[in-house]
Design an enzyme around this catalytic site. Structure first.
Site, PDB file in Angstrom:
ATOM      1  N   ASP A  31      36.432  39.871  42.476  1.00 43.54           N
ATOM      2  CA  ASP A  31      37.451  38.892  42.102  1.00 43.54           C
ATOM      3  C   ASP A  31      38.439  38.861  43.269  1.00 43.54           C
ATOM      4  OD1 ASP A  31      39.668  37.553  41.071  1.00 43.54           O
ATOM      5  OD2 ASP A  31      39.277  38.256  39.025  1.00 43.54           O
ATOM      6  N   ARG A  81      28.660  17.835  33.846  1.00 40.74           N
ATOM      7  CA  ARG A  81      28.309  19.201  33.425  1.00 40.74           C
ATOM      8  C   ARG A  81      27.265  19.840  34.332  1.00 40.74           C
ATOM      9  NH1 ARG A  81      24.600  20.584  30.067  1.00 40.74           N
ATOM     10  NH2 ARG A  81      24.573  18.587  28.983  1.00 40.74           N
ATOM     11  N   LYS A 125      45.263  30.000  40.393  1.00 40.21           N
ATOM     12  CA  LYS A 125      46.269  30.746  41.143  1.00 40.21           C
ATOM     13  C   LYS A 125      46.477  30.127  42.533  1.00 40.21           C
ATOM     14  CE  LYS A 125      46.035  32.985  37.346  1.00 40.21           C
ATOM     15  NZ  LYS A 125      45.183  34.148  37.129  1.00 40.21           N
ATOM     16  N   TYR A 152      41.623  42.402  35.860  1.00 38.45           N
ATOM     17  CA  TYR A 152      42.313  41.333  35.133  1.00 38.45           C
ATOM     18  C   TYR A 152      42.006  41.437  33.631  1.00 38.45           C
ATOM     19  CZ  TYR A 152      43.620  36.697  33.547  1.00 38.45           C
ATOM     20  OH  TYR A 152      44.174  35.666  32.862  1.00 38.45           O
TER      21      TYR A 152
HETATM   22  C1  LIG Z   1      44.163  34.475  36.220  1.00 43.00           C
HETATM   23  C2  LIG Z   1      43.105  35.383  36.676  1.00 43.00           C
HETATM   24  C3  LIG Z   1      41.794  35.281  36.199  1.00 43.00           C
HETATM   25  C4  LIG Z   1      41.394  34.302  35.113  1.00 43.00           C
HETATM   26  O1  LIG Z   1      41.519  32.990  35.530  1.00 43.00           O
HETATM   27  P1  LIG Z   1      41.830  31.755  34.538  1.00 43.00           P
HETATM   28  O2  LIG Z   1      41.896  30.612  35.476  1.00 43.00           O
HETATM   29  O3  LIG Z   1      43.104  32.060  33.814  1.00 43.00           O
HETATM   30  O4  LIG Z   1      40.679  31.667  33.594  1.00 43.00           O
HETATM   31  C5  LIG Z   1      40.844  36.138  36.712  1.00 43.00           C
HETATM   32  N1  LIG Z   1      41.159  37.062  37.654  1.00 43.00           N
HETATM   33  C6  LIG Z   1      42.413  37.195  38.126  1.00 43.00           C
HETATM   34  C7  LIG Z   1      42.695  38.238  39.148  1.00 43.00           C
HETATM   35  C8  LIG Z   1      43.428  36.369  37.673  1.00 43.00           C
HETATM   36  O5  LIG Z   1      44.666  36.522  38.140  1.00 43.00           O
END
Ligand SMILES: *Cc1c(COP(=O)(O)O)cnc(C)c1O
Length: 384
Positions: A174, A48, A199, A102
């Site tokens: 992001d 953690r 992703k 998102y």
């Molecule tokens: C999927 C996604 C997230 C969130 O990620 P998780 O791994 O599902 O928590 C945040 N930003 C974008 C652009 C995403 O495609």
């Protein structure tokens, strides 16, 4: 610094390997201990605390890819973004955040910020004027997403970074859709980069993880909150993520190449009325995208002509999966109006340009001719 001189694929393959001193194996050993010696050690390790050997070393790969001093790996993209937000925003602070974002991030802001007494403003658009207009005297962070989901709008990264610097406001992005293969926001002055590693980093639709990359100073600030929130990633998954990331450059480049070809093909298709892809000259921010991206990415969206029903179209696809997530080596499609944007009213969707004909396409590594054939077959099957 010497790390930055290594090529992308070399970083992907080698930076952040845990050396197998005992048996000299070719790959990182997996350290599953949740308990480590505390006497006479430099670092007190605990999962953690984000500092097991596998966690610590994989974060070096992410930092090298994003051109930062440091990085942290989390249990999900949302763990990464929520920890980053809560590290930089406290009661009475204000966040300026892009309106096209998102969905999970939007939910986090709307559902949790009021409980913490953190204020926020969603911009009215993605122009720099829209960001400037949303700034308040207590704004502490500006958060952007580019390319954005699902219309692939492009925000001017450099301009946002400059705006933040001119007003002593931190900036974050992001960078999930572009990945560091196609975009390095730190080089344009952004302070913090976050990823859903679920992703492209994972890339095989079998890992849920997240990451933030920034300066040592900012990462320490995020770590201090992260150890309290507890969103770390298990070492088995950290190890899988390291393996996946060895091919990040190869995968994303192949996917980006496919996306460019498909976008051009779809753009000429008689049954497709519109294609949203920053690599097309018809995209309103094509020039901006070209100036700030190394490649245009592997996400695109398109609109089926009015006589075709998007639900039926997806039912007829064989090779391309109708699937909620994105960025795997396999191609996937979804209807935003049935999934990510289903909770909005028809009017609200219309207002932000999400029609019932819109399909989001996460382009995989399959052979292009097979993807084209799959799309054509589905269109033909539902054409009257
Ligand atoms: C999927 C996604 C997230 C969130 O990620 P998780 O791994 O599902 O928590 C945040 N930003 C974008 C652009 C995403 O495609």
């Amino acid at each position: 610094m010497s790390k930055e001189k290594l090529g992308l694929n070399t970083i992907c393959t080698h930076i952040g390997e845990v050396k197998d001193e005992q048996f000299k194996g070719a790959v990182s050993p997996m350290y599953l201990s949740s308990s480590y010696e505390f006497l006479d050690v430099d670092v007190k390790r605990y999962p953690r605390y984000f500092n097991t050997p596998n966690q610590e070393f994989l974060s070096k790969k992410i930092a090298a890819l994003e051109h930062t001093e440091a990085a942290m790996i989390f249990g999900s993209g949302m763990a990464a973004i929520s920890t980053m937000f809560l590290a930089f925003l406290k009661q009475g602070d204000h966040l300026v955040v892009q309106n096209t974002l998102y969905g999970g991030t939007v939910n986090f802001i709307k559902e949790e910020f009021p409980k913490y007494g953190i204020e926020y403003t969603f911009t009215s658009g993605y122009t720099i004027e829209a960001f400037e207009a949303a700034i308040q005297p207590n704004t502490k962070l500006i958060h952007i997403e580019t390319p954005s989901n699902p219309l692939m709008t492009i925000t001017d990264i450099k301009a946002v970074a400059l705006l933040g610097k001119s007003k002593s406001i931190y900036t974050s992005i992001d960078n999930t859709f572009a990945s560091p293969v196609n975009q390095n926001p730190i080089d344009m002055g952004i302070d913090m980069v976050m990823h859903s590693a679920t992703k492209y980093f994972g890339g095989h639709s079998d890992i849920c993880a997240g990451a933030v990359a920034s300066s040592e100073e900012h990462i320490l600030r995020i770590w201090n909150v992260g150890k309290n929130l507890g969103g770390s990633l298990s070492d088995m998954t950290v190890w899988m993520l390291e393996r996946s990331m060895k091919t990040l450059g190869l995968r994303v480049k192949a996917q980006t190449k496919n996306a460019m070809k498909l976008a051009k093909w779809l753009n000429k298709h008689p049954k497709i009325s519109k294609v949203n892809y920053p690599g097309l000259k018809s995209h309103p921010e094509y020039k901006l995208a070209k100036s700030q991206m190394k490649g245009f990415g592997a996400m695109l969206s398109f609109e089926l002509s009015e006589d075709l029903e998007s639900y039926k179209f997806q039912k007829e696809l064989n090779l391309i999966k109708s699937s909620m997530s994105l960025a795997g080596v396999e191609s996937t499609m979804l209807s935003p109006h049935l999934t990510s944007h289903a909770l909005l009213t028809q009017q609200e969707r219309n207002a932000i340009g999400i029609s019932d004909q819109l399909i989001r396409f996460s382009v995989g590594i399959e052979d292009i001719k097979d993807l084209k054939r799959d799309i054509d077959k589905a269109i033909n099957a539902i054409s009257k």
